[in-house]
Design a protein around this motif. Structure first.
Motif, PDB file in Angstrom:
ATOM      1  N   LEU A  62     -11.925   6.146   0.214  1.00  0.00           N
ATOM      2  CA  LEU A  62     -10.606   6.575  -0.114  1.00  0.00           C
ATOM      3  C   LEU A  62      -9.886   6.136  -0.377  1.00  0.00           C
ATOM      4  O   LEU A  62      -8.561   5.108  -1.525  1.00  0.00           O
ATOM      5  N   MET A  63     -10.296   4.627   0.392  1.00  0.00           N
ATOM      6  CA  MET A  63      -8.456   3.470   0.842  1.00  0.00           C
ATOM      7  C   MET A  63      -8.773   2.817  -0.203  1.00  0.00           C
ATOM      8  O   MET A  63      -7.941   2.779  -0.966  1.00  0.00           O
ATOM      9  N   LYS A  64      -9.841   2.403  -1.018  1.00  0.00           N
ATOM     10  CA  LYS A  64     -10.887   1.958  -1.131  1.00  0.00           C
ATOM     11  C   LYS A  64     -10.638   1.946  -3.421  1.00  0.00           C
ATOM     12  O   LYS A  64      -9.345   1.204  -3.564  1.00  0.00           O
ATOM     13  N   TRP A  65     -10.406   2.913  -2.920  1.00  0.00           N
ATOM     14  CA  TRP A  65      -9.706   4.078  -3.981  1.00  0.00           C
ATOM     15  C   TRP A  65      -8.716   4.493  -4.566  1.00  0.00           C
ATOM     16  O   TRP A  65      -7.477   3.528  -5.939  1.00  0.00           O
ATOM     17  N   LYS A  66      -7.979   4.156  -3.443  1.00  0.00           N
ATOM     18  CA  LYS A  66      -6.302   4.430  -3.808  1.00  0.00           C
ATOM     19  C   LYS A  66      -5.667   2.971  -3.607  1.00  0.00           C
ATOM     20  O   LYS A  66      -4.426   2.887  -5.181  1.00  0.00           O
ATOM     21  N   LEU A  67      -6.509   2.108  -3.164  1.00  0.00           N
ATOM     22  CA  LEU A  67      -5.518   0.310  -3.081  1.00  0.00           C
ATOM     23  C   LEU A  67      -6.060  -0.284  -4.764  1.00  0.00           C
ATOM     24  O   LEU A  67      -5.405  -0.842  -4.899  1.00  0.00           O
ATOM     25  N   THR A  68      -7.171   0.285  -5.512  1.00  0.00           N
ATOM     26  CA  THR A  68      -7.634   0.262  -6.119  1.00  0.00           C
ATOM     27  C   THR A  68      -7.111   0.775  -7.818  1.00  0.00           C
ATOM     28  O   THR A  68      -6.241  -0.237  -7.989  1.00  0.00           O
ATOM     29  N   ARG A  69      -7.016   1.830  -7.188  1.00  0.00           N
ATOM     30  CA  ARG A  69      -6.269   2.199  -8.833  1.00  0.00           C
ATOM     31  C   ARG A  69      -4.674   2.458  -8.110  1.00  0.00           C
ATOM     32  O   ARG A  69      -3.943   2.813  -9.864  1.00  0.00           O
ATOM     33  N   GLY A  70      -4.242   1.438  -7.098  1.00  0.00           N
ATOM     34  CA  GLY A  70      -2.740   1.368  -7.247  1.00  0.00           C
ATOM     35  C   GLY A  70      -2.230  -0.202  -6.706  1.00  0.00           C
ATOM     36  O   GLY A  70      -2.255  -0.881  -7.412  1.00  0.00           O
ATOM     37  N   LYS A  71      -1.533   0.236  -5.477  1.00  0.00           N
ATOM     38  CA  LYS A  71      -1.114  -1.319  -5.341  1.00  0.00           C
ATOM     39  C   LYS A  71      -2.284  -1.377  -3.512  1.00  0.00           C
ATOM     40  O   LYS A  71      -2.660  -1.066  -3.113  1.00  0.00           O
ATOM     41  N   PRO A 129      -7.496  19.919  -2.989  1.00  0.00           N
ATOM     42  CA  PRO A 129      -5.706  19.667  -4.537  1.00  0.00           C
ATOM     43  C   PRO A 129      -5.084  21.123  -4.616  1.00  0.00           C
ATOM     44  O   PRO A 129      -4.408  20.480  -5.859  1.00  0.00           O
ATOM     45  N   ASP A 130      -5.317  22.028  -4.910  1.00  0.00           N
ATOM     46  CA  ASP A 130      -4.567  22.689  -4.963  1.00  0.00           C
ATOM     47  C   ASP A 130      -3.543  23.385  -4.230  1.00  0.00           C
ATOM     48  O   ASP A 130      -2.669  23.950  -4.406  1.00  0.00           O
ATOM     49  N   VAL A 131      -3.381  22.397  -3.066  1.00  0.00           N
ATOM     50  CA  VAL A 131      -2.483  22.340  -2.525  1.00  0.00           C
ATOM     51  C   VAL A 131      -1.455  21.183  -2.615  1.00  0.00           C
ATOM     52  O   VAL A 131      -0.508  21.266  -2.259  1.00  0.00           O
ATOM     53  N   ALA A 132      -2.654  19.972  -2.322  1.00  0.00           N
ATOM     54  CA  ALA A 132      -1.569  19.274  -1.680  1.00  0.00           C
ATOM     55  C   ALA A 132      -2.367  17.995  -2.282  1.00  0.00           C
ATOM     56  O   ALA A 132      -3.227  16.950  -2.342  1.00  0.00           O
ATOM     57  N   PRO A 133      -1.464  17.273  -3.663  1.00  0.00           N
ATOM     58  CA  PRO A 133      -1.417  16.600  -4.300  1.00  0.00           C
ATOM     59  C   PRO A 133      -1.841  14.785  -3.674  1.00  0.00           C
ATOM     60  O   PRO A 133      -0.450  14.503  -3.166  1.00  0.00           O
ATOM     61  N   PHE A 134      -2.366  13.862  -4.352  1.00  0.00           N
ATOM     62  CA  PHE A 134      -1.727  12.611  -4.174  1.00  0.00           C
ATOM     63  C   PHE A 134      -0.417  12.180  -4.290  1.00  0.00           C
ATOM     64  O   PHE A 134       0.000  12.035  -5.513  1.00  0.00           O
ATOM     65  N   MET A 135       0.125  11.098  -3.994  1.00  0.00           N
ATOM     66  CA  MET A 135       1.419  10.827  -3.322  1.00  0.00           C
ATOM     67  C   MET A 135       1.353   9.328  -4.578  1.00  0.00           C
ATOM     68  O   MET A 135       1.058   8.235  -3.603  1.00  0.00           O
ATOM     69  N   SER A 136       0.206   9.243  -5.954  1.00  0.00           N
ATOM     70  CA  SER A 136       0.690   8.236  -6.475  1.00  0.00           C
ATOM     71  C   SER A 136       2.086   7.106  -6.981  1.00  0.00           C
ATOM     72  O   SER A 136       2.971   8.283  -7.175  1.00  0.00           O
ATOM     73  N   ASP A 137       2.640   6.067  -6.710  1.00  0.00           N
ATOM     74  CA  ASP A 137       3.747   5.660  -7.148  1.00  0.00           C
ATOM     75  C   ASP A 137       3.836   6.405  -8.613  1.00  0.00           C
ATOM     76  O   ASP A 137       4.904   6.634  -8.508  1.00  0.00           O
ATOM     77  N   GLU A 138       3.163   6.244  -9.417  1.00  0.00           N
ATOM     78  CA  GLU A 138       3.425   6.722 -10.573  1.00  0.00           C
ATOM     79  C   GLU A 138       4.417   8.216 -10.957  1.00  0.00           C
ATOM     80  O   GLU A 138       5.333   8.646 -12.214  1.00  0.00           O
ATOM     81  N   ALA A 139       3.024   9.191 -10.114  1.00  0.00           N
ATOM     82  CA  ALA A 139       3.663  10.174 -10.251  1.00  0.00           C
ATOM     83  C   ALA A 139       5.085  10.547  -9.795  1.00  0.00           C
ATOM     84  O   ALA A 139       6.074  11.478  -9.900  1.00  0.00           O
ATOM     85  N   SER A 179      -3.183  18.758  -7.969  1.00  0.00           N
ATOM     86  CA  SER A 179      -3.084  17.843  -7.987  1.00  0.00           C
ATOM     87  C   SER A 179      -4.435  16.972  -9.849  1.00  0.00           C
ATOM     88  O   SER A 179      -3.722  15.613 -10.686  1.00  0.00           O
ATOM     89  N   ASP A 180      -3.836  18.447 -10.799  1.00  0.00           N
ATOM     90  CA  ASP A 180      -4.666  18.055 -12.012  1.00  0.00           C
ATOM     91  C   ASP A 180      -2.721  17.591 -12.392  1.00  0.00           C
ATOM     92  O   ASP A 180      -3.165  16.605 -13.447  1.00  0.00           O
ATOM     93  N   VAL A 181      -2.106  17.916 -12.357  1.00  0.00           N
ATOM     94  CA  VAL A 181      -0.411  17.419 -12.190  1.00  0.00           C
ATOM     95  C   VAL A 181      -0.344  16.084 -12.593  1.00  0.00           C
ATOM     96  O   VAL A 181       0.784  15.280 -13.037  1.00  0.00           O
ATOM     97  N   GLU A 182      -0.597  15.317 -11.524  1.00  0.00           N
ATOM     98  CA  GLU A 182      -0.848  14.210 -10.370  1.00  0.00           C
ATOM     99  C   GLU A 182      -1.428  13.082 -11.085  1.00  0.00           C
ATOM    100  O   GLU A 182      -0.858  12.030 -11.714  1.00  0.00           O
TER     101      GLU A 182
END
Length: 211
Positions: A62-71, A129-139, A179-182
């Motif tokens: 999950l951390m690899k995904w987060k860091l690869t999709r972001g910084k 995903p219906d409660v807590a979205p991922f905190m991405s920089d872009e969103a 999460s869809d919104v994010e």
């Protein structure tokens, strides 16, 4: 795309373009990591009844995904990959039980070394995903105007915004989760960057031809 935009079709187009935006970044392993995070991990977690949890290898991926999709911040990956399995299991179990109280759920996860509110949000989004979205920089930029403040307080404001937008969009007939919104906001932001880069390259090549 800003949060005030209410055209459901624009949101649907942005969300449907998510996979192609992932591919457009041309980052090694991102597509497979994203497939793991969005398609495999949620069902893996939910099959662990009656007390869902995640494991250290899953948190590491999950951390690899987060860091690869972001910084990319390799130290964070080192931290989470070295956490004891039972510690990760116990913290995630408590966090999932705490939902829908997002504040408490995040606090249960941030006791883990290398896990801040943003990583905690990714763990929670995989489970709910219906409660807590991922905190991405872009969103974060789209919803709150900046992505510099990775605090719990800022995340709770972000959650409120995306939950409200999900309800607003779902009222039109299609079901949108926070999460869809994010993902739609992230997809839109990446699409804009790709277009901007393409325009810059076109202008640059025209200038070279004129010389």
């Amino acid at each position: 795309m800003e949060l005030k935009v209410s055209d459901v079709n624009q949101w649907k187009v942005a969300l449907s373009a998510y996979d192609s935006r992932i591919q457009s970044l041309n980052k090694p392993d991102l597509a497979s990591l994203d497939h793991f995070y969005t398609k495999q991990l949620p069902s893996i977690i939910h099959k662990r009844n009656p007390n869902p949890y995640i494991t250290t290898p899953e948190l590491s991926n999950l951390m690899k995904w987060k860091l690869t999709r972001g910084k990319w911040r390799p130290r964070l990956l080192d931290f989470v990959s070295s956490i004891d399995e039972e510690t990760v299991k116990a913290a995630s179990e408590k966090a999932f039980k705490a939902l829908p109280e997002v504040s408490k759920a995040v606090s249960e996860l941030t006791v883990l070394k290398g896990v801040g509110p943003a990583t905690a949000s990714a763990v929670l989004a995989a489970y709910a995903p219906d409660v807590a979205p991922f905190m991405s920089d872009e969103a974060m930029v789209a919803a709150l105007g900046n992505s510099k403040d990775y605090t719990l307080k800022q995340y709770l404001l972000f959650v409120d915004k995306l939950q409200d937008k999900a309800k607003e969009l779902s009222a039109e007939g299609d079901v949108f989760t926070p999460s869809d919104v994010e993902r739609a906001l992230w997809s839109s932001a990446i699409g804009a960057k790709v277009e901007e880069s393409s325009n810059t390259d076109t202008k640059s090549s025209k200038k070279k031809r004129k010389r």
